[in-house]
Design a protein around this motif. Sequence first.
Motif, PDB file in Angstrom:
ATOM      1  N   VAL A  85       0.860  -1.170   0.000  1.00  0.00           N
ATOM      2  CA  VAL A  85       0.000   0.000   0.000  1.00  0.00           C
ATOM      3  C   VAL A  85       0.903   1.228   0.000  1.00  0.00           C
ATOM      4  CG1 VAL A  85      -1.821   1.258   1.202  1.00  0.00           C
ATOM      5  CG2 VAL A  85      -1.776  -1.236   1.310  1.00  0.00           C
ATOM      6  N   CYS A  86       0.807   2.046  -1.043  1.00  0.00           N
ATOM      7  CA  CYS A  86       1.669   3.229  -1.141  1.00  0.00           C
ATOM      8  C   CYS A  86       1.158   4.335  -0.209  1.00  0.00           C
ATOM      9  CB  CYS A  86       1.762   3.718  -2.574  1.00  0.00           C
ATOM     10  SG  CYS A  86       0.255   4.470  -3.215  1.00  0.00           S
ATOM     11  N   ALA A  87       2.029   5.280   0.101  1.00  0.00           N
ATOM     12  CA  ALA A  87       1.702   6.372   1.022  1.00  0.00           C
ATOM     13  C   ALA A  87       0.502   7.172   0.544  1.00  0.00           C
ATOM     14  CB  ALA A  87       2.918   7.272   1.210  1.00  0.00           C
ATOM     15  N   ASP A  88       0.407   7.434  -0.776  1.00  0.00           N
ATOM     16  CA  ASP A  88      -0.734   8.202  -1.283  1.00  0.00           C
ATOM     17  C   ASP A  88      -2.056   7.464  -1.062  1.00  0.00           C
ATOM     18  OD1 ASP A  88       0.811  10.337  -2.079  1.00  0.00           O
ATOM     19  OD2 ASP A  88       0.474  10.074  -4.223  1.00  0.00           O
ATOM     20  N   ALA A  89      -2.050   6.139  -1.162  1.00  0.00           N
ATOM     21  CA  ALA A  89      -3.276   5.374  -0.934  1.00  0.00           C
ATOM     22  C   ALA A  89      -3.706   5.486   0.524  1.00  0.00           C
ATOM     23  CB  ALA A  89      -3.081   3.912  -1.322  1.00  0.00           C
ATOM     24  N   VAL A  90      -2.746   5.429   1.443  1.00  0.00           N
ATOM     25  CA  VAL A  90      -3.049   5.572   2.864  1.00  0.00           C
ATOM     26  C   VAL A  90      -3.593   6.980   3.130  1.00  0.00           C
ATOM     27  CG1 VAL A  90      -2.071   5.579   5.200  1.00  0.00           C
ATOM     28  CG2 VAL A  90      -1.339   3.852   3.540  1.00  0.00           C
ATOM     29  N   ALA A  91      -2.950   7.988   2.558  1.00  0.00           N
ATOM     30  CA  ALA A  91      -3.390   9.375   2.771  1.00  0.00           C
ATOM     31  C   ALA A  91      -4.758   9.628   2.142  1.00  0.00           C
ATOM     32  CB  ALA A  91      -2.349  10.341   2.206  1.00  0.00           C
ATOM     33  N   ALA A  92      -5.010   9.088   0.951  1.00  0.00           N
ATOM     34  CA  ALA A  92      -6.317   9.269   0.310  1.00  0.00           C
ATOM     35  C   ALA A  92      -7.411   8.601   1.143  1.00  0.00           C
ATOM     36  CB  ALA A  92      -6.296   8.707  -1.114  1.00  0.00           C
ATOM     37  N   HIS A  93      -7.131   7.406   1.661  1.00  0.00           N
ATOM     38  CA  HIS A  93      -8.090   6.720   2.535  1.00  0.00           C
ATOM     39  C   HIS A  93      -8.380   7.590   3.766  1.00  0.00           C
ATOM     40  CE1 HIS A  93      -9.984   3.503   4.870  1.00  0.00           C
ATOM     41  NE2 HIS A  93      -9.228   3.911   5.869  1.00  0.00           N
ATOM     42  N   ALA A  94      -7.331   8.137   4.342  1.00  0.00           N
ATOM     43  CA  ALA A  94      -7.495   8.977   5.526  1.00  0.00           C
ATOM     44  C   ALA A  94      -8.338  10.208   5.218  1.00  0.00           C
ATOM     45  CB  ALA A  94      -6.120   9.391   6.061  1.00  0.00           C
ATOM     46  N   MET A  95      -8.131  10.820   4.043  1.00  0.00           N
ATOM     47  CA  MET A  95      -8.883  12.030   3.715  1.00  0.00           C
ATOM     48  C   MET A  95     -10.339  11.705   3.401  1.00  0.00           C
ATOM     49  SD  MET A  95      -6.581  13.931   4.618  1.00  0.00           S
ATOM     50  CE  MET A  95      -7.714  15.286   4.659  1.00  0.00           C
ATOM     51  N   ARG A  96     -10.605  10.534   2.814  1.00  0.00           N
ATOM     52  CA  ARG A  96     -12.007  10.121   2.624  1.00  0.00           C
ATOM     53  C   ARG A  96     -12.682   9.965   3.982  1.00  0.00           C
ATOM     54  NH1 ARG A  96      -9.584   7.138  -1.693  1.00  0.00           N
ATOM     55  NH2 ARG A  96      -9.299   5.313  -0.349  1.00  0.00           N
ATOM     56  N   HIS A  97     -11.942   9.432   4.942  1.00  0.00           N
ATOM     57  CA  HIS A  97     -12.493   9.262   6.286  1.00  0.00           C
ATOM     58  C   HIS A  97     -12.717  10.621   6.963  1.00  0.00           C
ATOM     59  CE1 HIS A  97     -13.547   7.306   9.975  1.00  0.00           C
ATOM     60  NE2 HIS A  97     -12.607   7.966  10.615  1.00  0.00           N
ATOM     61  N   VAL A  98     -11.773  11.537   6.828  1.00  0.00           N
ATOM     62  CA  VAL A  98     -11.943  12.870   7.420  1.00  0.00           C
ATOM     63  C   VAL A  98     -13.118  13.588   6.756  1.00  0.00           C
ATOM     64  CG1 VAL A  98     -10.852  15.133   7.748  1.00  0.00           C
ATOM     65  CG2 VAL A  98      -9.547  13.041   8.187  1.00  0.00           C
ATOM     66  N   ALA A  99     -13.282  13.418   5.444  1.00  0.00           N
ATOM     67  CA  ALA A  99     -14.438  14.011   4.756  1.00  0.00           C
ATOM     68  C   ALA A  99     -15.739  13.416   5.307  1.00  0.00           C
ATOM     69  CB  ALA A  99     -14.333  13.778   3.249  1.00  0.00           C
ATOM     70  N   TRP A 100     -15.719  12.125   5.627  1.00  0.00           N
ATOM     71  CA  TRP A 100     -16.896  11.486   6.219  1.00  0.00           C
ATOM     72  C   TRP A 100     -17.166  12.042   7.617  1.00  0.00           C
ATOM     73  CZ3 TRP A 100     -17.306   8.064  10.451  1.00  0.00           C
ATOM     74  CH2 TRP A 100     -18.552   7.451  10.582  1.00  0.00           C
ATOM     75  N   LEU A 101     -16.104  12.215   8.415  1.00  0.00           N
ATOM     76  CA  LEU A 101     -16.268  12.768   9.763  1.00  0.00           C
ATOM     77  C   LEU A 101     -16.897  14.161   9.717  1.00  0.00           C
ATOM     78  CD1 LEU A 101     -12.888  11.792  11.444  1.00  0.00           C
ATOM     79  CD2 LEU A 101     -15.161  10.917  12.036  1.00  0.00           C
ATOM     80  N   ARG A 102     -16.560  14.910   8.684  1.00  0.00           N
ATOM     81  CA  ARG A 102     -17.097  16.268   8.534  1.00  0.00           C
ATOM     82  C   ARG A 102     -18.616  16.265   8.545  1.00  0.00           C
ATOM     83  NH1 ARG A 102     -15.716  19.708   3.176  1.00  0.00           N
ATOM     84  NH2 ARG A 102     -16.929  17.995   2.332  1.00  0.00           N
ATOM     85  N   GLY A 103     -19.230  15.210   8.023  1.00  0.00           N
ATOM     86  CA  GLY A 103     -20.678  15.138   7.991  1.00  0.00           C
ATOM     87  C   GLY A 103     -21.281  14.242   9.052  1.00  0.00           C
ATOM     88  N   ALA A 104     -20.455  13.419   9.718  1.00  0.00           N
ATOM     89  CA  ALA A 104     -20.991  12.423  10.650  1.00  0.00           C
ATOM     90  C   ALA A 104     -20.622  12.672  12.108  1.00  0.00           C
ATOM     91  CB  ALA A 104     -20.498  11.033  10.244  1.00  0.00           C
ATOM     92  N   ASP A 105     -19.672  13.539  12.356  1.00  0.00           N
ATOM     93  CA  ASP A 105     -19.180  13.746  13.719  1.00  0.00           C
ATOM     94  C   ASP A 105     -19.171  15.242  14.006  1.00  0.00           C
ATOM     95  OD1 ASP A 105     -17.203  14.363  15.811  1.00  0.00           O
ATOM     96  OD2 ASP A 105     -16.691  12.243  15.727  1.00  0.00           O
ATOM     97  N   GLU A 106     -20.064  15.674  14.881  1.00  0.00           N
ATOM     98  CA  GLU A 106     -20.215  17.107  15.164  1.00  0.00           C
ATOM     99  C   GLU A 106     -18.938  17.728  15.728  1.00  0.00           C
ATOM    100  OE1 GLU A 106     -22.909  19.990  17.999  1.00  0.00           O
ATOM    101  OE2 GLU A 106     -23.730  18.056  17.398  1.00  0.00           O
ATOM    102  N   VAL A 107     -18.224  17.001  16.565  1.00  0.00           N
ATOM    103  CA  VAL A 107     -16.994  17.532  17.151  1.00  0.00           C
ATOM    104  C   VAL A 107     -15.935  17.745  16.061  1.00  0.00           C
ATOM    105  CG1 VAL A 107     -15.110  17.037  18.774  1.00  0.00           C
ATOM    106  CG2 VAL A 107     -17.471  16.521  19.409  1.00  0.00           C
ATOM    107  N   ALA A 108     -15.749  16.753  15.195  1.00  0.00           N
ATOM    108  CA  ALA A 108     -14.781  16.890  14.101  1.00  0.00           C
ATOM    109  C   ALA A 108     -15.206  17.996  13.141  1.00  0.00           C
ATOM    110  CB  ALA A 108     -14.628  15.566  13.354  1.00  0.00           C
ATOM    111  N   ALA A 109     -16.495  18.061  12.817  1.00  0.00           N
ATOM    112  CA  ALA A 109     -16.991  19.092  11.895  1.00  0.00           C
ATOM    113  C   ALA A 109     -16.746  20.482  12.454  1.00  0.00           C
ATOM    114  CB  ALA A 109     -18.466  18.875  11.610  1.00  0.00           C
ATOM    115  N   THR A 110     -16.983  20.670  13.739  1.00  0.00           N
ATOM    116  CA  THR A 110     -16.765  21.979  14.361  1.00  0.00           C
ATOM    117  C   THR A 110     -15.294  22.373  14.293  1.00  0.00           C
ATOM    118  OG1 THR A 110     -18.659  21.654  15.825  1.00  0.00           O
ATOM    119  CG2 THR A 110     -17.015  23.282  16.518  1.00  0.00           C
ATOM    120  N   ALA A 111     -14.413  21.422  14.568  1.00  0.00           N
ATOM    121  CA  ALA A 111     -12.978  21.707  14.509  1.00  0.00           C
ATOM    122  C   ALA A 111     -12.545  22.039  13.084  1.00  0.00           C
ATOM    123  CB  ALA A 111     -12.189  20.506  15.037  1.00  0.00           C
ATOM    124  N   LEU A 112     -13.009  21.257  12.112  1.00  0.00           N
ATOM    125  CA  LEU A 112     -12.617  21.475  10.716  1.00  0.00           C
ATOM    126  C   LEU A 112     -13.213  22.754  10.139  1.00  0.00           C
ATOM    127  CD1 LEU A 112     -12.943  17.792   9.497  1.00  0.00           C
ATOM    128  CD2 LEU A 112     -10.811  19.100   9.721  1.00  0.00           C
TER     129      LEU A 112
END
Length: 191
Positions: free
Chosen positions: A131-158
């Motif tokens: 698994v290359c570094a970009d794949a790990v980072a892209a997975h992480a950013m998809r998850h952070v994008a999901w948190l933006r809509g699913a987790d009020e604490v993360a959304a407020t911080a972002l």
Amino acid sequence: MERVLPGRVRVEVLVVGARDGAVHYRPVDGELPAGAHPDATATALAASLVNARPVAVPDGLGGAQCDGPQPVWAPPPLTMLHSTSWRYAAGAVVLTYVAVFDGAPPPGATVLGPHGIAHSGDPAAPSPPYVCADAVAAHAMRHVAWLRGADEVAATALARLPGLWRALDGYVPAPAGGFAPAGPVSAHRPG
């Protein structure tokens, strides 16, 4: 009683920020010390990257100054730290975190281009051989994008970081561990 994993455990932190509408990241990693909590190790690893980045401290904040290149500089505060994945690589379990400070990319960061979901191609073998570094980072950013809509604490911080917030629009939100099949999925089940 807490179970101790045999073998090595590494903590990997992707320190992320945005510039010119794109996410930039820089990985930093290290062994999980015996008895240490992975969150504390991730926090220390992330801070090691930004301690080198000068951030002005307003006059009168004396006690808020931290180690840095000059006594009047301090790293920006940690806005978000979130565990996004784990994998087995090079004989160790690697726990991956995303760290966000002030929304600016850390020194030496790489721009994250589009990247699909890494998979083995075999539904009975979930781990790809590499698994290359970009794949790990892209997975992480998809998850952070999901948190933006699913987790009020993360959304407020972002929300306090409009550049990063907008850059996350380029990622299809997905929970950690989300799986995208390689082809169409039939709704028909054999009977």
